[in-house]
Every structure is written in structure tokens, then in C-alpha cells.
Scaffold this motif. Structure first.
Motif, PDB file in Angstrom:
ATOM      1  N   GLU A  95      67.714  20.596  27.560  1.00 25.81           N
ATOM      2  CA  GLU A  95      66.983  21.723  28.147  1.00 25.81           C
ATOM      3  C   GLU A  95      67.626  23.055  27.755  1.00 25.81           C
ATOM      4  N   ASP A 134      59.588  28.175  23.497  1.00 25.57           N
ATOM      5  CA  ASP A 134      58.156  28.084  23.744  1.00 25.57           C
ATOM      6  C   ASP A 134      57.699  26.676  24.115  1.00 25.57           C
ATOM      7  N   LEU A 135      58.566  25.676  23.900  1.00 26.72           N
ATOM      8  CA  LEU A 135      58.186  24.293  24.196  1.00 26.72           C
ATOM      9  C   LEU A 135      59.059  23.652  25.271  1.00 26.72           C
ATOM     10  N   ALA A 164      59.981  24.122  28.495  1.00 24.61           N
ATOM     11  CA  ALA A 164      59.542  23.810  29.860  1.00 24.61           C
ATOM     12  C   ALA A 164      58.551  22.646  29.872  1.00 24.61           C
ATOM     13  N   GLU A 165      57.578  22.679  28.958  1.00 25.37           N
ATOM     14  CA  GLU A 165      56.559  21.630  28.923  1.00 25.37           C
ATOM     15  C   GLU A 165      57.158  20.278  28.533  1.00 25.37           C
ATOM     16  N   ILE A 166      57.991  20.277  27.490  1.00 27.82           N
ATOM     17  CA  ILE A 166      58.595  19.020  27.029  1.00 27.82           C
ATOM     18  C   ILE A 166      59.498  18.433  28.108  1.00 27.82           C
ATOM     19  N   ALA A 207      59.432  18.888  31.375  1.00 29.68           N
ATOM     20  CA  ALA A 207      58.641  18.391  32.509  1.00 29.68           C
ATOM     21  C   ALA A 207      58.014  17.036  32.187  1.00 29.68           C
ATOM     22  N   GLN A 208      57.462  16.912  30.976  1.00 30.96           N
ATOM     23  CA  GLN A 208      56.869  15.633  30.568  1.00 30.96           C
ATOM     24  C   GLN A 208      57.931  14.532  30.495  1.00 30.96           C
TER      25      GLN A 208
END
Length: 667
Positions: free
Chosen positions: A581, A587-588, A590-592, A594-595
Motif C-alpha cells: 500500500e 491512482d490505483l 486505493a482500489e487495488i 480494497a479489492q
């Protein structure tokens, strides 16, 4: 009944109800049931059956029979399920009931015939096939199977007649043509040239049957091929290989030895014999067979092995790891220093095999690399023994002397320390870490080198397709992440960032990548490869080679099993997510992340069953604690509460209740 939820008495009861319902014509209940619902349940049952979820399929078929006792599709489905479960008597009951309910069903009669044929009940099989043929004349498979059934009863002329009928409809029908040749051979009607032709045909059909998973008939075909042409090498080899896959090891050994009498220089035969002796824990015979096989198939190995005959006790301690760190994001990783400049040309490959306490699998791993070794200028091979007791030197030296460099850690460094030691002591341009219980398939190094020699510097690592195997070598999983198109992949981070689709033995990494990004994080006891792959994918491109070139072994003594029992694996997953993290692209990230947390919450929850089944309640609780650190969203907590209501979670619920009851009461 074994492997099923329905008792034998319940089976008989349901079958009796089905037949009585059909005979009485009482369909009030059947008609009142929503036919759309029945169709949906049946479709789901068939899908579960295809996915090999047999118990789930059985429950769905039974659910239909509770509402429609004479539903032919449900009766038929349960019959096929019972056959898959190895319960031929129960299968016959279901299929017979289905034939009474729906006597014009070709597939039911044909399946009944097949069931009887497998059990060598030839007269019953003949009756079923004839009934199917009345309903569906000019059917190729019925002609063929009926002919074979008649042939087994000694009715050769009638059998030949049905084979001819099948071939009249489809001249290239290999099963019928092979059976025709075998029938003519049994009557002594084949010329010498015809025997050779039909021997090759039998061998070809055997290969086809083996690919379809029909090992029993594959063995029959290969044996028939040898009976027709005793010196057909391919048939001897395929017979031995199929017997080996069946687990008929002594018979496989005998077949390989028969083949060696015909061709004493068949190197692959010795390698396969080595695998069998290794599986039997006969390491002396395994080493002898492996040595002979390697000398026959690899002239580079043969030359070096013959030149170095002395077996000196030269156990070199693994050089100390250098001090220093590399910072990536907010975390520090062990320094991997550049290779010292010497006059010696650096090899393209460094193959590093970390080894610990698994001498049986280590031999196979080493042999798979040595078979592809083409000289020290091309490849160096290092075995790093993580303080095994006794040392693995003698085993490694027995087949690797003159080629393999052996180091032994003075103390156990565990996986992360041993991997870093192997990388640090390597000199190759590209590094391949190969577990001591995995092995590469032919062409691994040649195919990758051909691609990597000309790839741009932006490529920091590469990976191939791979297959998972179990203890006996049976394939259990296949992975080709990007299909069959090789080249640079641009979106790997969307996969690797969330979960790890790669396997270390299928991955090679440029040494300069390690020098820039550092080695494996010392805190991670598991998933240390995944964390490094995320680092690499953040800063480099990857090359994808699609062929299946590696076998990854999953077994009860693997590191993953040990770490799952203690809860360490989940703790490492959680820590890996936290580390990456700090450096994933902004740009990626937070999404990565969380997934990834959501994915591993679900998968690690299932992992809790490993310590529970082993009676390791402490490991199960630690796993749950780490899972809750991975993700505490409302959705994930709902998943946890659902899981806690399952039967497997009973010990956890009981322990939670005990701990709550044991809490002191406030005065």
C-alpha cells in the motif's frame, strides 16, 4: 453407501416411489409443481455434476424427486452420479428405474449398456445396447459398443458385422477400426503388414483414451498393440507411462525394463524409472536411474559427470548476507549487491534451488534442471540447504557433481533468508528460484531465453504457464493467465495487486531487478514472492510465455500447509497488503488494496478450516484475528457471521461461548 448423502434404503424407497408413481399415472403433484422451477433445478444439478460437485448435484436431483418421483432426468442423473462415485449397483438401480419411466430414452439404455460393459457383464450390456439400437438405428457408438460386447462373448462374426456397419457410416472411426482389427487378429486373419498397421492404431487409440482420463482402456489398447507388434517401442513406453500414472508401479517397472531390452539407450525410460523409485522411497535405485538417464539425454552432463568421479566431502557454508537495505515506499528490503567484476563470462541463467528436509522430491527437481543444462557458460545451478539434518550434500553430489554448487546454511534461515542468500550468491543475468518439491518441464529455459534475449530493459521479470500436481503427480490445476499469446503484458498489476496468480517456479527475474528493488522482505514467512511481484509490477514490465512449462506440487508437507495451521500465512498476507500500500501507483492504490482486502478476507476465511480440521484451535483463532485485521467492512463481517453458523465452525462457536461465560462479572 460411501461418498453420498442418501442412504441405500432411501435410494430403494425413492426408486420404488418413482416406479409406482409412473405406473399409477398419478401426476397431480407433478403437474402442480412449477415446471420452470424443475428445469432450473435440473440445469443447476447438471452443472454441479460437470464441475465435479457430486454431493451438491445429488441433493438437487433428490430435491426434484421429492416433488416429481418419476422425473426421468433426475433418475438418470442420479444413476450417472452413482457411477461416478464408484457405486455400480446403485447406478444400475437408478438407470433401470429411469428406463421403466422413460423406455424410449436412448441415452438411458446406452448408459446402462456402458455400465454393464465396464463390469464385464456382457450379456446384460448386449441387451441394453440392442434396445438402444432399436430406438436409434445407425448409431456409431452403439454399433461399436455392441460389436465389442459381442466380441468379448466370442461372437466374432456378428461383432465384425457391427464394426463394418459403423465404418460404412464413418470410415475414419478409429475405435471401430481398431476393434475390427483386434477381432480379425483373434481369428488369425491378419497378415504381417496388417498386424503392424493395427498395432499402431491400437497405440494411437490408447494415447487418445489416456488423454481422456480412461486409463484402464488405454492400458488395454497398448497391451493389444504389443501383442500385435512385440517390438513397437512407442506402445511399450506408453503402456509403462499409463501404468505409472495408474499407480501400478511394479507393473510399470516391468514394462520399462521390457522396453530397455529392446532399446538400452532410451534415456527418458531411466528418468521415469527414477521417478518411480523415488516415489517408493528407494533413493539408491532412483539416483542410479537418474544418472543413467541424464547421461543418455544430455551430452553436456555426461561429459562433466564422467570427468569428476571422486566423491569428496566438500560442504561449503553459505556466504554471509551483505549488510544494507533498499527503500521502496515506506519500507526497507534486503540489499542485493551487483555481481563482482571478473574475467569470467556471466551465465545467462542462475537456477537457485532452496532445499530443506525433502530428499525425495529434491532429486526430481534437480534432474529436471540438469536435463536442460547446456554448460557452465550458459547456466549455473545452486542448491542452498537450509540446515537440513542430515545435510543434503551426498544426495545433491550423487547426481550433480561437477555441475551443481552446494551451500549449507550454518543455521536455519527459513524461506526468506534462504531465498535472499541464493539470489545474492548468483551470477546469472536471470534468476530462477525453483522449490525443491517442484520441477520444470522440457523447454523451460530454452523457450524463455529465446524471448528474453531480445526483450527491452523495461522487462524486469517473466512467467510461464504452469500446472499444479499432487503427491503422485496428478494434475489438479492449470494456469495460463493470458491465454496463448506471448509477449509483454501491460495490466498485470490489476491481477497481482489484488491476489497472486503466479507461482515462483514459473517466474524468472532479471538480476538487476533485485539489485534495484531489493530482496525478499524478512518479516514475511509466506507470500514473500507475492509482495516482490507487486514491487516488480509497479516499476517494470513482465514478459509472458504461455506454454505450460512448470509443475508446482501441492502436498500435505508443503510450507503452505504448515503456515496455514499456525495462522502465519494469513498474518503474512495481511502484512504484504500493508507493505504494498506504501508503493503502489497513487491512482490505483486505493482500489487495488480494497479489492485485495476483500478477496483475502473470503479466501482466508475458508483457510480457517485447515487448522480446524487438524484440531488446532489456537491456529484457527489466530487466523480469524488476522482476517479481521485484513478487512472489517460490514460486508465482510456479514460473511464471517454466516461462516460461524456452519458446521465446520462449531469448535470456534463453542470456544467463543466458553470464553464469554468465563468472563468475570462486574460487582
Amino acid at each position: 453407501m460411501n461418498n453420498t448423502n442418501i442412504s441405500e434404503s432411501r435410494v430403494k424407497s425413492l426408486i420404488q416411489i418413482a416406479v409406482q408413481t409412473h405406473q399409477s399415472g398419478d401426476k397431480d403433484e407433478a403437474e402442480s409443481l412449477d415446471q420452470t422451477e424443475v428445469a432450473e433445478i435440473l440445469e443447476l444439478a447438471v452443472q454441479q455434476q460437470r464441475d465435479n460437485n457430486l454431493l451438491e448435484a445429488e441433493q438437487l436431483y433428490s430435491q426434484v424427486l421429492e416433488k416429481q418421483p418419476d422425473n426421468p432426468e433426475a433418475l438418470y442423473g442420479l444413476g450417472m452420479l452413482a457411477q461416478q462415485m464408484g457405486q455400480p449397483e446403485i447406478a444400475e438401480q437408478w438407470l433401470s428405474a429411469a428406463s421403466q419411466v422413460q423406455p424410449d430414452s436412448v441415452k438411458t439404455w446406452f448408459s446402462l449398456g456402458n455400465l454393464h460393459l465396464v463390469q464385464e457383464q456382457f450379456s446384460q450390456a448386449e441387451k441394453a445396447y440392442r434396445q438402444a439400437l432399436v430406438l436409434l438405428p445407425n448409431s456409431l457408438p452403439i454399433y461399436n459398443n455392441l460389436g465389442y460386447t459381442l466380441q468379448q462373448q466370442g461372437l466374432f462374426e456378428e461383432a465384425i458385422n457391427y464394426y463394418q456397419k459403423a465404418l460404412d457410416l464413418k470410415p475414419d472411426f478409429i475405435e471401430a477400426e481398431t476393434n475390427l482389427g483386434n477381432a480379425l487378429h483373434a481369428q488369425g486373419k491378419l497378415s504381417s503388414n496388417q498386424k503392424i498397421y493395427y498395432a499402431q492404431l491400437n497405440n494411437q487409440l490408447g494415447v487418445t483414451r489416456k488423454k481422456a482420463g480412461d486409463l484402464k482402456n488405454a492400458v488395454t489398447c497398448h497391451k493389444q498393440a504389443i501383442a500385435l507388434q512385440t517390438n513397437l517401442l512407442e506402445a511399450h513406453y506408453n503402456l509403462a507411462l499409463t501404468l505409472q500414472e495408474q499407480g501400478e508401479l511394479e507393473e510399470a517397472i516391468a514394462s520399462y525394463q521390457n522396453l530397455l531390452e529392446l532399446n538400452p539407450n532410451y534415456g527418458e525410460v531411466y528418468l521415469n524409472l527414477g521417478k518411480i523409485y523415488q516415489q517408493q522411497n528407494n533413493l539408491t535405485e532412483a539416483i542410479s536411474a537418474y544418472q543413467q538417464g541424464l547421461k543418455l539425454i544430455n551430452p553436456h552432463y555426461a561429459k562433466v559427470f564422467a570427468a569428476i568421479q571422486e566423491n569428496k566431502e566438500e560442504i561449503s557454508a553459505t556466504p554471509l548476507l551483505p549488510q544494507g537495505e533498499v527503500q521502496i515506499g515506506e519500507y526497507y528490503f534486503p540489499l542485493i549487491p551487483p555481481v563482482s567484476e571478473t574475467e569470467d563470462k556471466r551465465p545467462f541463467w542462475s537456477v537457485v534451488i532452496p532445499a530443506y528436509q525433502r530428499p525425495d522430491y529434491l532429486l526430481e527437481s534437480l534432474v529436471s534442471v540438469l536435463a536442460q543444462w547446456s554448460g557452465i557458460e550458459e547456466m549455473e545451478i545452486l542448491v542452498i540447504d537450509d540446515a537440513s539434518t542430515p545435510p543434503l550434500y551426498q544426495l545433491v553430489n550423487a547426481i550433480g557433481r561437477g555441475v551443481v554448487r552446494y551451500y549449507r546454511n550454518p543455521q536455519n534461515l527459513r524461506q526468506q533468508g534462504t531465498w535472499n542468500a541464493g539470489v545474492t550468491n548468483s551470477r546469472g543475468l536471470w534468476i530462477h528460484l525453483l522449490h525443491d518439491d517442484d520441477y520444470v518441464l522440457p523447454g523451460f529455459y530454452a523457450r524463455l531465453k529465446q524471448s528474453l534475449e531480445s526483450c527491452p530493459d523495461s522487462v524486469g521479470a517473466a512467467f510461464t504457464g504452469y500446472e499444479n500436481i499432487n503427491e503422485t503427480g496428478e494434475i489438479t490445476f492449470r494456469q495460463q493467465l493470458y491465454g496463448t499469446d506471448k509477449g509483454i503484458v501491460s495490466d498485470l498489476l490489476l491481477y497481482v495487486g489484488v491476489a497472486n496468480p503466479l507461482n515462483p517456479p514459473a517466474v524468472v527475474i532479471r538480476r538487476t531487478t533485485y539489485e534495484r528493488l531489493g530482496g525478499y522482505h524478512p518479516e514475511l514467512t509466506s507470500t514473500l514472492d507475492w509482495e516482490l511481484y507487486k514491487r516488480i509490477t509497479t516499476f517494470y514490465d513482465w514478459w509472458y510465455e504461455p506454454e505450460i512449462l512448470v509443475h508446482y506440487r501441492v502436498h500435505s508437507q508443503s510450507m503452505r500447509t504448515e503456515l496455514s495451521l499456525s495462522g502465519d500465512r494469513v498474518a503474512s498476507i495481511r502484512r504484504s497488503i500493508e507493505i504494498s500500500e506504501s508503493y503502489l501507483p497513487a491512482d490505483l492504490c486505493a482500489e487495488i488494496t480494497a479489492q485485495s482486502r476483500k478477496h483475502y478476507f473470503i479466501s482466508c476465511l475458508a483457510d480457517t478450516e485447515v487448522p480446524l480440521k487438524a484440531g488446532h484451535l489456537t491456529g484457527a483463532f489466530r487466523t480469524l484475528e488476522e482476517i479481521l485485521k485484513i478487512d472489517r467492512s460490514a460486508e465482510s463481517l456479514a460473511e464471517l457471521f454466516t461462516w460461524l453458523r456452519t458446521d465446520i465452525a462449531t469448535p470456534v462457536r463453542d470456544e467463543i461461548a466458553f470464553r464469554l461465560i468465563s468472563l468475570p462479572l462486574d460487582n
